[in-house]
Scaffold this active site. Structure first.
Site, PDB file in Angstrom:
ATOM      1  N   GLY A   1      11.715   5.446 -25.535  1.00 41.20           N
ATOM      2  CA  GLY A   1      11.349   4.196 -26.462  1.00 41.20           C
ATOM      3  C   GLY A   1      11.769   3.150 -25.579  1.00 41.20           C
TER       4      GLY A   1
ATOM      5  N   ILE B   1       0.916  -1.155   0.014  1.00 43.26           N
ATOM      6  CA  ILE B   1       0.028   0.085  -0.123  1.00 43.26           C
ATOM      7  C   ILE B   1       1.150   1.196   0.106  1.00 43.26           C
ATOM      8  CG2 ILE B   1      -1.714   1.235   1.453  1.00 43.26           C
ATOM      9  CD1 ILE B   1      -2.919  -1.017   0.052  1.00 43.26           C
TER      10      ILE B   1
ATOM     11  N   ALA C   1       5.198   3.383 -11.989  1.00 44.99           N
ATOM     12  CA  ALA C   1       4.643   2.198 -12.444  1.00 44.99           C
ATOM     13  C   ALA C   1       4.489   2.184 -13.801  1.00 44.99           C
ATOM     14  CB  ALA C   1       3.425   1.816 -11.797  1.00 44.99           C
ATOM     15  N   ALA C   2       5.059   3.108 -14.755  1.00 43.69           N
ATOM     16  CA  ALA C   2       5.040   2.666 -16.060  1.00 43.69           C
ATOM     17  C   ALA C   2       6.043   1.275 -16.592  1.00 43.69           C
ATOM     18  CB  ALA C   2       5.788   3.858 -17.042  1.00 43.69           C
ATOM     19  N   GLY C   3       7.031   1.159 -16.006  1.00 47.52           N
ATOM     20  CA  GLY C   3       7.711   0.078 -16.092  1.00 47.52           C
ATOM     21  C   GLY C   3       6.862  -1.280 -15.695  1.00 47.52           C
ATOM     22  N   ASP C   4       6.264  -1.179 -14.746  1.00 48.02           N
ATOM     23  CA  ASP C   4       5.225  -2.331 -14.182  1.00 48.02           C
ATOM     24  C   ASP C   4       4.397  -2.640 -15.341  1.00 48.02           C
ATOM     25  OD1 ASP C   4       6.799  -2.636 -11.965  1.00 48.02           O
ATOM     26  OD2 ASP C   4       5.187  -1.301 -10.926  1.00 48.02           O
TER      27      ASP C   4
ATOM     28  N   ARG D   1      -2.563   8.812 -16.474  1.00 45.27           N
ATOM     29  CA  ARG D   1      -3.461   8.848 -15.509  1.00 45.27           C
ATOM     30  C   ARG D   1      -2.754   8.814 -14.236  1.00 45.27           C
ATOM     31  NH1 ARG D   1      -7.043   3.635 -17.787  1.00 45.27           N
ATOM     32  NH2 ARG D   1      -7.375   4.527 -19.975  1.00 45.27           N
TER      33      ARG D   1
ATOM     34  N   ALA E   1      10.112   7.937 -22.178  1.00 46.29           N
ATOM     35  CA  ALA E   1       9.528   8.612 -23.227  1.00 46.29           C
ATOM     36  C   ALA E   1      10.227   8.232 -24.764  1.00 46.29           C
ATOM     37  CB  ALA E   1       9.332  10.209 -23.092  1.00 46.29           C
TER      38      ALA E   1
HETATM   39  P1  ADP Z   1      10.440   2.567 -15.119  1.00 45.13           P
HETATM   40  O1  ADP Z   1       9.161   3.078 -14.686  1.00 45.13           O
HETATM   41  O2  ADP Z   1      11.089   1.071 -14.702  1.00 45.13           O
HETATM   42  O3  ADP Z   1      11.471   3.612 -14.725  1.00 45.13           O
HETATM   43  P2  ADP Z   1      10.719   3.774 -17.786  1.00 45.13           P
HETATM   44  O4  ADP Z   1      10.632   4.934 -17.436  1.00 45.13           O
HETATM   45  O5  ADP Z   1      11.790   3.318 -18.822  1.00 45.13           O
HETATM   46  O6  ADP Z   1      10.603   2.444 -16.866  1.00 45.13           O
HETATM   47  O7  ADP Z   1       9.262   3.410 -18.517  1.00 45.13           O
HETATM   48  C1  ADP Z   1       8.872   2.105 -19.016  1.00 45.13           C
HETATM   49  C2  ADP Z   1       7.807   2.585 -20.342  1.00 45.13           C
HETATM   50  O8  ADP Z   1       6.644   3.196 -20.147  1.00 45.13           O
HETATM   51  C3  ADP Z   1       8.993   2.962 -21.230  1.00 45.13           C
HETATM   52  O9  ADP Z   1       9.509   2.147 -22.319  1.00 45.13           O
HETATM   53  C4  ADP Z   1       7.533   3.477 -22.373  1.00 45.13           C
HETATM   54  O10 ADP Z   1       7.150   2.656 -22.999  1.00 45.13           O
HETATM   55  C5  ADP Z   1       6.691   3.920 -21.293  1.00 45.13           C
HETATM   56  N1  ADP Z   1       6.761   5.541 -20.951  1.00 45.13           N
HETATM   57  C6  ADP Z   1       7.493   5.822 -19.658  1.00 45.13           C
HETATM   58  N2  ADP Z   1       7.194   7.245 -19.585  1.00 45.13           N
HETATM   59  C7  ADP Z   1       6.612   7.749 -20.552  1.00 45.13           C
HETATM   60  C8  ADP Z   1       6.260   8.741 -21.431  1.00 45.13           C
HETATM   61  N3  ADP Z   1       6.748   9.995 -20.884  1.00 45.13           N
HETATM   62  N4  ADP Z   1       5.445   8.926 -22.524  1.00 45.13           N
HETATM   63  C9  ADP Z   1       5.195   7.770 -23.104  1.00 45.13           C
HETATM   64  N5  ADP Z   1       5.399   6.395 -22.739  1.00 45.13           N
HETATM   65  C10 ADP Z   1       6.383   6.440 -21.467  1.00 45.13           C
END
Ligand code: ADP
Length: 297
Positions: free
Chosen positions: A225, A12, A249-252, A285, A223
């Site tokens: 790629g 949490i 959590a983008a990576g997750d 989001r 951002a």
């Molecule tokens: P982590 O959250 O593990 O640090 P990243 O920051 O590399 O991982 O983000 C993981 C993936 O999420 C990226 O490869 C991309 O596909 C997507 N992502 C993250 N940030 C962005 C962004 N600002 N715009 C678009 N896609 C994003």
């Protein structure tokens, strides 16, 4: 549908958003407070389920009010929770997060019940692991549990996707037994003991992991790629252009969706694109998908 077994942490997150972070000993008032579900394991399980996967989650929660809410959320997302263990006398994992006006932060994590996800629990969960077509791991559970899972996965010929995060020490000899390693630039730099600030440096660092026997190394670059490197090829994709409001959590999300695409037989390029699309949606989001706000009623 083929089963993905995610094994990892549930937390949490208690979040304070404020204009500026306090100095040592200082009290800053006027913060906004949020509670969200977190834990890299839980995030990835939810992301995989929302991306259409047939997901079972193996994790430990504690004996507190959050535990039932967490399990209910997993169920609501269609996740098999037969082996989400409830530990009596332990708190669930918690993260305390303070975020300042410029996005700078302090984060402290108390693993709580996550530390009790030991090898014996993995043995108990073998009935579900035996059904897995892919195992998904991170690094927020004990090291000895991870080595035990890798041994089981190898014995049973189940491919392992490992998001090596947060990066910490690990016995390098295990890397030759991992099929897919997913890392961001910081994590690959840590493992390769190299500075990584651009794609060429990331590729050089990833090469050292291929030399150590990892089959596929996937590097995410926010951002910018992502790319996958194998012994024979490099496949690169660009990120979708979106207005990012919360990149936590983008990576997750990327890893959960990636597992679904790979298990369904997508090409590497298509799997990266699918994962990248899911992650792009998640960054638009605040605290949602998969970090959804707790119902505070
Ligand atoms: P982590 O959250 O593990 O640090 P990243 O920051 O590399 O991982 O983000 C993981 C993936 O999420 C990226 O490869 C991309 O596909 C997507 N992502 C993250 N940030 C962005 C962004 N600002 N715009 C678009 N896609 C994003």
């Amino acid at each position: 549908m083929k089963k993905i077994v995610v094994i990892g942490s549930s937390n949490i997150d208690l979040i304070m958003k404020m204009n500026r972070l306090p100095e040592k000993g200082e009290t800053v008032t006027g913060a906004e407070f949020f509670q969200v579900y977190g834990g890299k394991g839980a995030n990835q399980a939810v992301a995989a389920a929302r991306a259409g996967g047939n997901v079972a989650f193996i994790s430990c929660v504690g004996e507190d009010a959050y535990a039932s809410q967490m399990i209910q959320q997993f169920k609501d997302n269609g996740i098999d929770t037969s082996f989400v263990f409830r530990e009596t006398g332990m708190p669930s994992g918690h993260a305390l997060i303070m975020i300042g006006g410029q996005g700078e932060n302090y984060i402290s994590v108390a693993p709580g019940a996550n530390d009790l996800l030991g090898p014996e629990k993995i043995n108990e969960a073998l009935p579900i692991i035996n059904e897995a077509e892919m195992i998904v791991l991170q690094y927020e559970i004990p090291r000895k549990t991870l080595t035990h899972i890798i041994n089981i996965g190898n014995e049973k010929n189940i491919p392992i996707l490992w998001n090596f995060a947060p990066a910490q020490e690990f016995d390098f000899s295990y890397f030759s037994r991992i099929n897919i390693l997913v890392l961001n630039e910081t994590e690959v730099g840590y493992l390769a003991k190299m500075q990584v600030e651009n794609e060429d440096e990331a590729e050089n660092a990833a090469k050292t992991l291929i030399e150590r026997g990892v089959e596929k190394v996937i590097i995410t670059r926010g951002a910018e790629g992502a790319f996958v490197l194998t012994e024979h090829e490099k496949v690169r994709i660009s990120s979708y252009r979106v207005d990012a409001v919360d990149t936590t959590a983008a990576g997750d999300t990327f890893c959960g969706a990636l597992a679904v695409a790979l298990i369904e037989g997508s090409s590497l390029k298509h799997a990266l694109e699918f994962a990248s699309a899911a992650a792009a949606i998640s960054v638009t989001r605040l605290g949602r998908n998969p970090r959804f706000l707790l119902d505070l009623k």
